[in-house]
Design a protein around this motif. Structure first.
Motif, PDB file in Angstrom:
ATOM      1  N   GLY A  13       0.858  -1.197   0.000  1.00  0.00           N
ATOM      2  CA  GLY A  13       0.000   0.000   0.000  1.00  0.00           C
ATOM      3  C   GLY A  13       0.883   1.231   0.000  1.00  0.00           C
ATOM      4  O   GLY A  13       1.007   1.921   0.999  1.00  0.00           O
ATOM      5  N   GLU A  14       1.503   1.476  -1.166  1.00  0.00           N
ATOM      6  CA  GLU A  14       2.448   2.597  -1.260  1.00  0.00           C
ATOM      7  C   GLU A  14       1.834   3.707  -2.115  1.00  0.00           C
ATOM      8  O   GLU A  14       1.283   3.445  -3.192  1.00  0.00           O
ATOM      9  N   HIS A  15       1.895   4.927  -1.624  1.00  0.00           N
ATOM     10  CA  HIS A  15       1.302   6.102  -2.279  1.00  0.00           C
ATOM     11  C   HIS A  15      -0.220   5.970  -2.374  1.00  0.00           C
ATOM     12  O   HIS A  15      -0.848   6.540  -3.263  1.00  0.00           O
ATOM     13  N   ASP A  72      -1.949   6.314   0.669  1.00  0.00           N
ATOM     14  CA  ASP A  72      -2.503   7.016   1.846  1.00  0.00           C
ATOM     15  C   ASP A  72      -3.088   8.377   1.494  1.00  0.00           C
ATOM     16  O   ASP A  72      -4.198   8.713   1.894  1.00  0.00           O
ATOM     17  N   TYR A  73      -2.369   9.165   0.682  1.00  0.00           N
ATOM     18  CA  TYR A  73      -2.909  10.494   0.344  1.00  0.00           C
ATOM     19  C   TYR A  73      -4.015  10.407  -0.705  1.00  0.00           C
ATOM     20  O   TYR A  73      -4.573  11.421  -1.110  1.00  0.00           O
ATOM     21  N   LEU A 132       6.843  18.324   1.959  1.00  0.00           N
ATOM     22  CA  LEU A 132       6.401  16.998   1.503  1.00  0.00           C
ATOM     23  C   LEU A 132       4.910  16.854   1.780  1.00  0.00           C
ATOM     24  O   LEU A 132       4.491  16.816   2.938  1.00  0.00           O
ATOM     25  N   GLY A 190       0.871  11.670   3.150  1.00  0.00           N
ATOM     26  CA  GLY A 190      -0.367  11.203   3.780  1.00  0.00           C
ATOM     27  C   GLY A 190      -0.124  10.984   5.263  1.00  0.00           C
ATOM     28  O   GLY A 190       0.749  11.628   5.858  1.00  0.00           O
ATOM     29  N   MET A 222       0.182   7.692   6.707  1.00  0.00           N
ATOM     30  CA  MET A 222       0.621   6.337   7.059  1.00  0.00           C
ATOM     31  C   MET A 222       1.754   6.323   8.072  1.00  0.00           C
ATOM     32  O   MET A 222       1.707   5.582   9.066  1.00  0.00           O
ATOM     33  N   ASP A 223       2.792   7.122   7.818  1.00  0.00           N
ATOM     34  CA  ASP A 223       3.993   7.038   8.646  1.00  0.00           C
ATOM     35  C   ASP A 223       3.676   7.398  10.094  1.00  0.00           C
ATOM     36  O   ASP A 223       4.101   6.714  11.036  1.00  0.00           O
ATOM     37  N   LEU A 268      12.631  13.195  -0.398  1.00  0.00           N
ATOM     38  CA  LEU A 268      11.251  13.249  -0.884  1.00  0.00           C
ATOM     39  C   LEU A 268      10.722  14.670  -0.997  1.00  0.00           C
ATOM     40  O   LEU A 268       9.835  14.958  -1.794  1.00  0.00           O
ATOM     41  N   TYR A 308       7.809  13.384  -5.390  1.00  0.00           N
ATOM     42  CA  TYR A 308       6.736  12.816  -4.561  1.00  0.00           C
ATOM     43  C   TYR A 308       5.461  13.635  -4.750  1.00  0.00           C
ATOM     44  O   TYR A 308       4.397  13.099  -5.069  1.00  0.00           O
ATOM     45  N   GLY A 326       8.216   2.526   0.972  1.00  0.00           N
ATOM     46  CA  GLY A 326       8.152   3.946   1.338  1.00  0.00           C
ATOM     47  C   GLY A 326       7.910   4.838   0.137  1.00  0.00           C
ATOM     48  O   GLY A 326       7.380   4.402  -0.892  1.00  0.00           O
ATOM     49  N   GLY A 327       8.316   6.073   0.249  1.00  0.00           N
ATOM     50  CA  GLY A 327       8.005   7.085  -0.753  1.00  0.00           C
ATOM     51  C   GLY A 327       8.708   6.872  -2.080  1.00  0.00           C
ATOM     52  O   GLY A 327       8.254   7.330  -3.118  1.00  0.00           O
TER      53      GLY A 327
HETATM   54  C1  GLA Z   1       6.145   8.558   2.418  1.00  0.00           C
HETATM   55  C2  GLA Z   1       4.995   9.432   2.921  1.00  0.00           C
HETATM   56  C3  GLA Z   1       3.764   8.580   3.233  1.00  0.00           C
HETATM   57  C4  GLA Z   1       3.405   7.658   2.080  1.00  0.00           C
HETATM   58  C5  GLA Z   1       4.639   6.918   1.582  1.00  0.00           C
HETATM   59  C6  GLA Z   1       4.361   6.143   0.335  1.00  0.00           C
HETATM   60  O1  GLA Z   1       6.602   7.721   3.426  1.00  0.00           O
HETATM   61  O2  GLA Z   1       5.369  10.147   4.068  1.00  0.00           O
HETATM   62  O3  GLA Z   1       2.687   9.411   3.582  1.00  0.00           O
HETATM   63  O4  GLA Z   1       2.786   8.374   1.055  1.00  0.00           O
HETATM   64  O5  GLA Z   1       5.711   7.793   1.323  1.00  0.00           O
HETATM   65  O6  GLA Z   1       3.465   5.118   0.566  1.00  0.00           O
END
Ligand code: GLA
Length: 382
Positions: free
Chosen positions: A30-32, A34-35, A161, A164, A166-167, A212, A217, A331-332
């Motif tokens: 589940g990458e990118h 969250d936003y 940046l 979203g 998630m982090d 990022l 991004y 990750g990003g």
């Molecule tokens: C970075 C961002 C997160 C998310 C990831 C990609 O870590 O901070 O919000 O978008 O990239 O999944």
């Protein structure tokens, strides 16, 4: 490290009022998404940032020392002295507190940890969430985890940046031996026990630090929002890519730039991969878990275009090893770690082979981390 920050605080200031531990995170899939109000599957890990913090009795400047950077900064929200990147996050946070009328006084802080920076393990989310929690605790603000996450996210946005959530959620809501699925639309989360039996998760750090902040991004996010804006003209109920089904997206193919179309399709596919991952995990189908990781990487590399040749090479090397069931960048993007599902028994040789071949091709010494899934941010007893 917790002992180090405590001791340094005592030497420099006095007894710290509080100690805080904020972990880094992995993301299974589940990458990118969250936003785009989609789904993610992160977990907090056994790499963390530690904070010793206290209020100042008298003093006009906040003073913070970073053990990792061996650097001390003194600043207020109005001071104009240039700050290192990590200091800019802290200043952004203090500015947000001021903007929101959250009343605090000057602080002292010693921080340090073992989350590699720019490795896709959310060192900046750990930095921000830990610092915000510390302020909330010191000044009895009782900020909820959600409020902490939102302030940490805003700090990232102010630095540049448009991430979203998630982090921040992974840092705050992690649970030992669990991953969780976060629905980024409702912010509801479900924990799943991570029972990997004969398998384990291993990170390979490409040692290419991602940056990022700035265009690549945010540019992906802009593409997604451009697609939503076009579809929403006819379908006002569509607020994000979460509300877009694939057949609806296809209907708009001619009106959307081909680049944005491919990116939006990636996001819809990636959301589906999260659902597939949950099913594969629940049925303990580990070969399938691995395949989903490989497919996720392919999407990030060929469609969302956020990988690098070096990272593609790490994944290609993993694919050639029978003891590695799956691998993808995490990750990003644009650097950082790959996450790999490996057979516990036979992975040592496979990982060493990857390291050797990666060094031969790129001249870079990759690092390998075996990780444990841990509880999220917590106060540590002094
Ligand atoms: C970075 C961002 C997160 C998310 C990831 C990609 O870590 O901070 O919000 O978008 O990239 O999944």
């Amino acid at each position: 490290m917790i002992e180090t920050v405590k001791r340094l605080y005592e030497e420099r200031f006095a007894t710290p009022a509080i100690l805080v531990k904020a972990p880094g995170r992995i993301n299974l899939i589940g990458e990118h998404t969250d936003y785009n109000n989609g789904f993610v599957m992160p977990a907090a890990i056994d790499k963390a940032m530690y904070f010793a913090m206290g209020k100042q009795n008298a003093g006009n400047l906040n003073t913070v020392y970073s053990v990792n950077y061996k650097e001390e900064i003194s600043f207020t929200i109005t001071s104009e002295n240039p700050l290192p990147a990590w200091g800019r996050y802290l200043k952004a946070i203090l500015t947000i507190f001021s903007d929101r009328g959250l009343s605090i006084a000057k602080i002292n802080c010693i921080l340090g940890g073992d989350i590699p920076v720019g490795a896709g393990l959310s060192s900046s989310a750990a930095l921000c969430c830990g610092f915000i929690f510390g302020l909330s605790d010191l000044f009895d603000l009782n900020l909820s985890k959600k409020e902490i996450a939102l302030i940490a996210q805003e700090a990232e946005h102010r630095i540049g940046l448009n991430c979203g959530l998630m982090d921040q959620y992974a840092v705050l809501f992690g649970k030992e031996d669990h991953v969780f699925c976060l629905d980024c639309q409702t912010l509801g989360l479900n924990y799943f026990p991570m029972k990997l039996e004969d398998y384990a998760l291993v990170l390979i750090n490409s040692k290419i630090e991602h940056e990022l902040e700035g265009s690549p991004y945010n540019d992906r996010r802009n593409s997604c929002e451009a697609v939503v804006a076009i579809i929403a003209k006819d379908h006002p109920e569509v607020k994000s890519l979460r509300d877009v089904k694939k057949n609806l997206l296809v209907l708009y193919k001619e009106q959307i730039s081909s680049l944005d179309f491919i990116r939006a399709k990636y996001v819809l596919d990636e959301n589906e991969r999260v659902a597939q991952m949950i099913e594969a995990l629940e049925r303990a189908r580990f070969a399938e878990v691995g395949e989903i990781l490989f497919r996720g990487h392919q999407g990030m590399s060929e469609e969302y275009d956020i990988s690098l040749p070096e990272i593609d090479y790490l994944v290609e090397l993993a694919r050639a090893e029978p003891a590695i069931l799956g691998s993808r960048m995490m990750g990003g993007g644009f650097g950082g770690c790959t996450i790999n599902l490996v057979e516990k028994q036979n992975s040592t040789r496979a990982l060493q082979t990857i390291k050797k071949k990666y060094l031969a091709k790129t001249g870079i010494e990759a690092e390998i981390y075996e990780i444990k899934l841990c509880d999220g941010l917590q106060k540590v007893e002094i």
